[in-house]
Motif scaffolding. Structure first.
Motif, mmCIF file in Angstrom:
data_model
loop_
_atom_site.group_PDB
_atom_site.id
_atom_site.type_symbol
_atom_site.label_atom_id
_atom_site.label_comp_id
_atom_site.label_asym_id
_atom_site.label_seq_id
_atom_site.Cartn_x
_atom_site.Cartn_y
_atom_site.Cartn_z
ATOM 1 N N UNK A 6 0.844 -1.200 0.000
ATOM 2 C CA UNK A 6 0.000 0.000 0.000
ATOM 3 C C UNK A 6 0.879 1.250 0.000
ATOM 4 N N UNK A 7 0.628 2.140 -0.948
ATOM 5 C CA UNK A 7 1.463 3.321 -1.142
ATOM 6 C C UNK A 7 0.638 4.594 -0.947
ATOM 7 N N UNK A 8 1.186 5.533 -0.179
ATOM 8 C CA UNK A 8 0.590 6.859 -0.002
ATOM 9 C C UNK A 8 1.320 7.831 -0.920
ATOM 10 N N UNK A 9 0.564 8.500 -1.801
ATOM 11 C CA UNK A 9 1.144 9.447 -2.759
ATOM 12 C C UNK A 9 1.003 10.869 -2.240
ATOM 13 N N UNK A 10 2.131 11.546 -2.040
ATOM 14 C CA UNK A 10 2.125 12.913 -1.514
ATOM 15 C C UNK A 10 2.834 13.832 -2.489
ATOM 16 N N UNK A 11 2.045 14.585 -3.240
ATOM 17 C CA UNK A 11 2.599 15.509 -4.235
ATOM 18 C C UNK A 11 1.553 16.582 -4.481
ATOM 19 N N UNK A 55 6.943 10.898 -1.123
ATOM 20 C CA UNK A 55 6.803 12.236 -0.550
ATOM 21 C C UNK A 55 7.581 13.267 -1.358
ATOM 22 N N UNK A 56 6.847 14.176 -1.991
ATOM 23 C CA UNK A 56 7.475 15.279 -2.718
ATOM 24 C C UNK A 56 8.079 16.245 -1.703
ATOM 25 N N UNK A 57 9.227 16.843 -2.035
ATOM 26 C CA UNK A 57 9.853 17.782 -1.105
ATOM 27 C C UNK A 57 9.224 19.166 -1.163
ATOM 28 N N UNK A 58 8.762 19.579 -2.352
ATOM 29 C CA UNK A 58 8.239 20.937 -2.505
ATOM 30 C C UNK A 58 6.712 20.895 -2.539
ATOM 31 N N UNK A 59 6.102 21.258 -1.396
ATOM 32 C CA UNK A 59 4.644 21.263 -1.304
ATOM 33 C C UNK A 59 4.199 22.455 -0.462
ATOM 34 N N UNK A 64 8.088 18.817 2.245
ATOM 35 C CA UNK A 64 8.328 17.394 2.440
ATOM 36 C C UNK A 64 9.321 17.087 3.544
ATOM 37 N N UNK A 65 10.331 17.950 3.716
ATOM 38 C CA UNK A 65 11.322 17.696 4.771
ATOM 39 C C UNK A 65 10.671 17.742 6.148
ATOM 40 N N UNK A 66 9.817 18.734 6.370
ATOM 41 C CA UNK A 66 9.130 18.849 7.666
ATOM 42 C C UNK A 66 8.149 17.685 7.845
ATOM 43 N N UNK A 67 7.434 17.341 6.770
ATOM 44 C CA UNK A 67 6.479 16.227 6.841
ATOM 45 C C UNK A 67 7.207 14.915 7.130
ATOM 46 N N UNK A 77 9.323 3.488 12.052
ATOM 47 C CA UNK A 77 9.517 2.417 11.058
ATOM 48 C C UNK A 77 8.940 2.785 9.690
ATOM 49 N N UNK A 78 8.387 3.982 9.556
ATOM 50 C CA UNK A 78 7.776 4.399 8.282
ATOM 51 C C UNK A 78 8.786 4.296 7.144
ATOM 52 N N UNK A 79 8.322 3.804 6.003
ATOM 53 C CA UNK A 79 9.158 3.690 4.804
ATOM 54 C C UNK A 79 8.797 4.861 3.893
ATOM 55 N N UNK A 80 9.682 5.865 3.850
ATOM 56 C CA UNK A 80 9.419 7.073 3.074
ATOM 57 C C UNK A 80 10.442 7.204 1.957
ATOM 58 N N UNK A 81 9.937 7.405 0.734
ATOM 59 C CA UNK A 81 10.782 7.659 -0.427
ATOM 60 C C UNK A 81 10.527 9.101 -0.847
ATOM 61 N N UNK A 82 11.587 9.880 -0.879
ATOM 62 C CA UNK A 82 11.487 11.302 -1.189
ATOM 63 C C UNK A 82 11.535 11.513 -2.696
ATOM 64 N N UNK A 83 10.655 12.401 -3.188
ATOM 65 C CA UNK A 83 10.654 12.785 -4.601
ATOM 66 C C UNK A 83 11.178 14.206 -4.713
ATOM 67 N N UNK A 84 12.093 14.424 -5.643
ATOM 68 C CA UNK A 84 12.618 15.767 -5.801
ATOM 69 C C UNK A 84 12.796 16.109 -7.261
ATOM 70 N N UNK A 85 12.295 17.279 -7.644
ATOM 71 C CA UNK A 85 12.539 17.758 -8.996
ATOM 72 C C UNK A 85 13.667 18.765 -8.968
#
Length: 123
Positions: A6-11, A55-59, A64-67, A77-85
């Motif tokens: 299950x994936x949570x999309x944050x952008x 998790x997008x960094x610019x929102x 994203x860094x604060x989130x 234990x959260x598995x977070x993958x950061x997205x950066x443009x």
């Protein structure tokens, strides 16, 4: 049969969320939820407890860094993958130090997305 990851999309880009969701769903993942700001990412994480967070960094409202920090404070234990443009290597390195499992550069290649989520979810 194993449960779907299950994936949570944050952008903040709806187009990015729609595109990412379709790639993931076509490849057997389940979308746990979507968030368009850092604040929404945190509340969605708490509500859905996904296996992986993209998790997008610019929102807006909270970046994203604060989130990332808030999510990891709530669940270490959260598995977070950061997205950066931005390609801002220093931002990515900070996020990895804080506890992000990996990062993806935008625009995201579908193969890279699937590989990174698979690695993060599996280990």
């Amino acid at each position: 049969m194993t449960a779907k990851t299950r994936v949570l999309l944050c952008d903040d880009s709806r187009a990015m969320r729609v595109m990412t969701a379709s790639i993931l769903e076509e490849n057997g993942f389940e979308i746990a939820g979507e968030a368009d700001s850092g604040l929404a990412a945190i509340s969605q994480y708490k509500a859905t407890r996904p296996d992986v967070v993209l998790l997008d960094l610019v929102m807006p409202k909270m970046d994203g860094k604060a989130a990332l920090r808030e999510i990891l404070d709530f669940d270490p234990k959260a598995v977070v993958i950061v997205l950066s443009s931005l390609g801002a290597q220093s931002d990515i390195e900070k996020c990895l130090k804080v506890g992000a499992k990996s990062y993806l550069q935008k625009p995201i290649e579908p193969e890279a997305l699937l590989r990174v989520i698979g690695e993060a979810a599996g280990g």
